[in-house]
Enzyme design. Structure first.
Site, PDB file in Angstrom:
ATOM      1  N   GLU A 153      -5.849  -5.635  10.408  1.00 40.42           N
ATOM      2  CA  GLU A 153      -4.892  -4.547  10.615  1.00 40.42           C
ATOM      3  C   GLU A 153      -5.235  -3.822  11.916  1.00 40.42           C
ATOM      4  O   GLU A 153      -6.011  -2.850  11.893  1.00 40.42           O
ATOM      5  CB  GLU A 153      -4.962  -3.554   9.450  1.00 40.42           C
ATOM      6  CG  GLU A 153      -4.585  -4.144   8.114  1.00 40.42           C
ATOM      7  CD  GLU A 153      -3.904  -3.107   7.222  1.00 40.42           C
ATOM      8  OE1 GLU A 153      -2.850  -3.414   6.687  1.00 40.42           O
ATOM      9  OE2 GLU A 153      -4.426  -1.986   7.097  1.00 40.42           O
ATOM     10  N   GLY A 174       2.684  -1.245   4.377  1.00 43.09           N
ATOM     11  CA  GLY A 174       2.506   0.115   3.877  1.00 43.09           C
ATOM     12  C   GLY A 174       3.874   0.736   3.638  1.00 43.09           C
ATOM     13  O   GLY A 174       4.427   0.624   2.540  1.00 43.09           O
ATOM     14  N   SER A 208       2.826  -2.391  10.202  1.00 44.72           N
ATOM     15  CA  SER A 208       4.288  -2.210  10.289  1.00 44.72           C
ATOM     16  C   SER A 208       5.069  -3.449   9.868  1.00 44.72           C
ATOM     17  O   SER A 208       6.136  -3.725  10.418  1.00 44.72           O
ATOM     18  CB  SER A 208       4.689  -1.793  11.709  1.00 44.72           C
ATOM     19  OG  SER A 208       4.047  -0.593  12.066  1.00 44.72           O
ATOM     20  N   ASN A 247       0.851  -1.196   0.000  1.00 51.16           N
ATOM     21  CA  ASN A 247       0.000   0.000   0.000  1.00 51.16           C
ATOM     22  C   ASN A 247       0.888   1.247   0.000  1.00 51.16           C
ATOM     23  O   ASN A 247       1.493   1.585   1.009  1.00 51.16           O
ATOM     24  CB  ASN A 247      -0.900  -0.021   1.249  1.00 51.16           C
ATOM     25  CG  ASN A 247      -1.780   1.214   1.339  1.00 51.16           C
ATOM     26  OD1 ASN A 247      -1.910   1.972   0.372  1.00 51.16           O
ATOM     27  ND2 ASN A 247      -2.386   1.430   2.506  1.00 51.16           N
ATOM     28  N   TRP A 248       0.933   1.913  -1.147  1.00 49.04           N
ATOM     29  CA  TRP A 248       1.817   3.083  -1.272  1.00 49.04           C
ATOM     30  C   TRP A 248       1.210   4.328  -0.624  1.00 49.04           C
ATOM     31  O   TRP A 248       1.849   5.369  -0.588  1.00 49.04           O
ATOM     32  CB  TRP A 248       2.109   3.369  -2.750  1.00 49.04           C
ATOM     33  CG  TRP A 248       2.874   2.294  -3.463  1.00 49.04           C
ATOM     34  CD1 TRP A 248       3.356   1.115  -2.928  1.00 49.04           C
ATOM     35  CD2 TRP A 248       3.271   2.282  -4.837  1.00 49.04           C
ATOM     36  NE1 TRP A 248       4.004   0.389  -3.884  1.00 49.04           N
ATOM     37  CE2 TRP A 248       3.977   1.078  -5.069  1.00 49.04           C
ATOM     38  CE3 TRP A 248       3.090   3.174  -5.900  1.00 49.04           C
ATOM     39  CZ2 TRP A 248       4.494   0.744  -6.331  1.00 49.04           C
ATOM     40  CZ3 TRP A 248       3.609   2.841  -7.148  1.00 49.04           C
ATOM     41  CH2 TRP A 248       4.298   1.648  -7.352  1.00 49.04           C
ATOM     42  N   LYS A 249      -0.034   4.230  -0.202  1.00 52.20           N
ATOM     43  CA  LYS A 249      -0.744   5.371   0.425  1.00 52.20           C
ATOM     44  C   LYS A 249      -0.630   6.607  -0.486  1.00 52.20           C
ATOM     45  O   LYS A 249      -0.477   6.461  -1.698  1.00 52.20           O
ATOM     46  CB  LYS A 249      -0.190   5.635   1.820  1.00 52.20           C
ATOM     47  CG  LYS A 249      -0.136   4.368   2.681  1.00 52.20           C
ATOM     48  CD  LYS A 249       0.062   4.635   4.132  1.00 52.20           C
ATOM     49  CE  LYS A 249       0.257   3.307   4.854  1.00 52.20           C
ATOM     50  NZ  LYS A 249       0.009   3.378   6.268  1.00 52.20           N
ATOM     51  N   HIS A 300      -9.754   0.823   5.000  1.00 49.20           N
ATOM     52  CA  HIS A 300      -8.457   1.051   5.657  1.00 49.20           C
ATOM     53  C   HIS A 300      -8.661   1.997   6.842  1.00 49.20           C
ATOM     54  O   HIS A 300      -9.464   2.925   6.773  1.00 49.20           O
ATOM     55  CB  HIS A 300      -7.475   1.659   4.643  1.00 49.20           C
ATOM     56  CG  HIS A 300      -6.065   1.631   5.133  1.00 49.20           C
ATOM     57  ND1 HIS A 300      -5.587   2.571   6.022  1.00 49.20           N
ATOM     58  CD2 HIS A 300      -5.042   0.778   4.883  1.00 49.20           C
ATOM     59  CE1 HIS A 300      -4.320   2.286   6.302  1.00 49.20           C
ATOM     60  NE2 HIS A 300      -3.964   1.202   5.623  1.00 49.20           N
TER      61      HIS A 300
HETATM   62  C1  PEP Z   1      -1.117  -0.161   5.785  1.00 47.01           C
HETATM   63  O1  PEP Z   1      -0.913   0.714   4.979  1.00 47.01           O
HETATM   64  O2  PEP Z   1      -2.166  -0.794   5.787  1.00 47.01           O
HETATM   65  C2  PEP Z   1      -0.094  -0.473   6.788  1.00 47.01           C
HETATM   66  C3  PEP Z   1      -0.238  -1.527   7.549  1.00 47.01           C
HETATM   67  O3  PEP Z   1       0.958   0.403   6.865  1.00 47.01           O
HETATM   68  P1  PEP Z   1       2.340   0.185   7.648  1.00 47.01           P
HETATM   69  O4  PEP Z   1       2.931  -1.091   7.127  1.00 47.01           O
HETATM   70  O5  PEP Z   1       3.157   1.372   7.278  1.00 47.01           O
HETATM   71  O6  PEP Z   1       2.036   0.096   9.097  1.00 47.01           O
END
Ligand code: PEP
Length: 267
Positions: A169, A238, A217, A12-14, A97
């Site tokens: 998540e 992410g 994470s 997930n590049w956000k 999300h």
């Molecule tokens: C996400 O974008 O869903 C996520 C879990 O991000 P990160 O890995 O940065 O915590």
């Protein structure tokens, strides 16, 4: 539970990377990630980057996900993009999300409508569910997961549920909201709970078929421990997905685990 299907790795590049930065990341991913028959690698760029990335990727190695879409198929909804517009562009859409639930106040009903719209348009939903730190400390995790899950899938048939993806998540484990490192044993318990909820609603077969992945994470150091969880079909990194080196190592770790499991089966 034996792994009988591909491991799913969703990056997930956000809201990061303009078109040229996205193109650079994709060319690096091509260099560093081999195609593996046992792994499905999915990239979720911004809405703007989707079209150029779709023209650049080797479709045998990468699939695409949108990070969001609007639940109506078309009409006077200025600024929105519908699932209908995305149907030939992406295989998946991330729905629910925590950043959308928290920053954009998406509620249970809206998320249910988005899940229905995705399925209606032949796009596989990756439904994100998870409790906040406050809810966790109050002992409300199971109630929150139950409410988020059952509402989101309430319009789907058993067949449709069996084909979707659920991403557990926990909000407190996502880098955006603190990034506390979750213990695999805790994730195992909640993944089991999610499957038990699906079993209660749609039967044992569906609870085995539905893919459940973990996000929070995940990076190249922690991926293996989460991927080894019984019944965990993949991970959703992410921040780490923006780093081609880390992301490639996550894919490698997943492939190695599958090879080791195959080796055990052959003995
Ligand atoms: C996400 O974008 O869903 C996520 C879990 O991000 P990160 O890995 O940065 O915590």
């Amino acid at each position: 539970m034996k792994k009988t299907r591909k491991t799913l790795i969703v990056g997930n590049w956000k809201m990061n990377l303009n078109v040229s930065q996205a193109s650079l990341l994709v060319s690096r991913l091509h260099k560093h990630i081999e195609g593996h028959r046992d792994i499905e690698v999915v990239l979720a760029p911004s809405m703007l980057d989707l079209q150029p990335v779709s023209l650049q990727i080797d479709r045998r190695r990468f699939r695409l996900a949108a990070q969001n879409a609007y639940h109506k198929d078309e009409g006077a909804y200025t600024g929105e993009v519908s699932f209908n517009m995305l149907r030939d562009l992406v295989h998946y859409v991330i729905i629910g999300h925590s950043e959308r639930r928290i920053y954009f106040h998406e509620d249970l009903g809206e998320i249910r409508d988005k899940v229905s719209a995705a399925v209606r348009n032949d796009i596989t939903p990756i439904l994100c569910i998870g409790e906040t730190q406050v809810e966790r400390r109050a002992g409300e995790t199971k109630q929150v997961l139950h409410d988020q899950l059952t509402t989101a899938i309430s319009n789907l048939t058993t067949e449709e549920v069996s084909q979707m993806v659920i991403a557990y998540e926990p909000v407190w484990a996502i880098s955006t909201f603190g990034g506390e490192i979750a213990k695999p044993v805790d994730i195992q318990r909640e993944i089991d709970f999610i499957r038990s909820q699906i079993e209660g609603l749609h039967g044992k077969q569906t609870s085995k078929e539905v893919r459940v992945i973990y996000g929070g994470s995940v990076d190249d150091h922690s991926a293996r421990a989460y991927l080894e969880i019984d019944g965990c079909d993949g991970v959703l990194p992410g921040s780490a997905s923006l780093n081609y080196h880390k992301f490639a190592l996550i894919v490698k770790a997943a492939h190695r685990i599958n090879e080791e499991e195959d080796g055990k089966k052959e003995k």
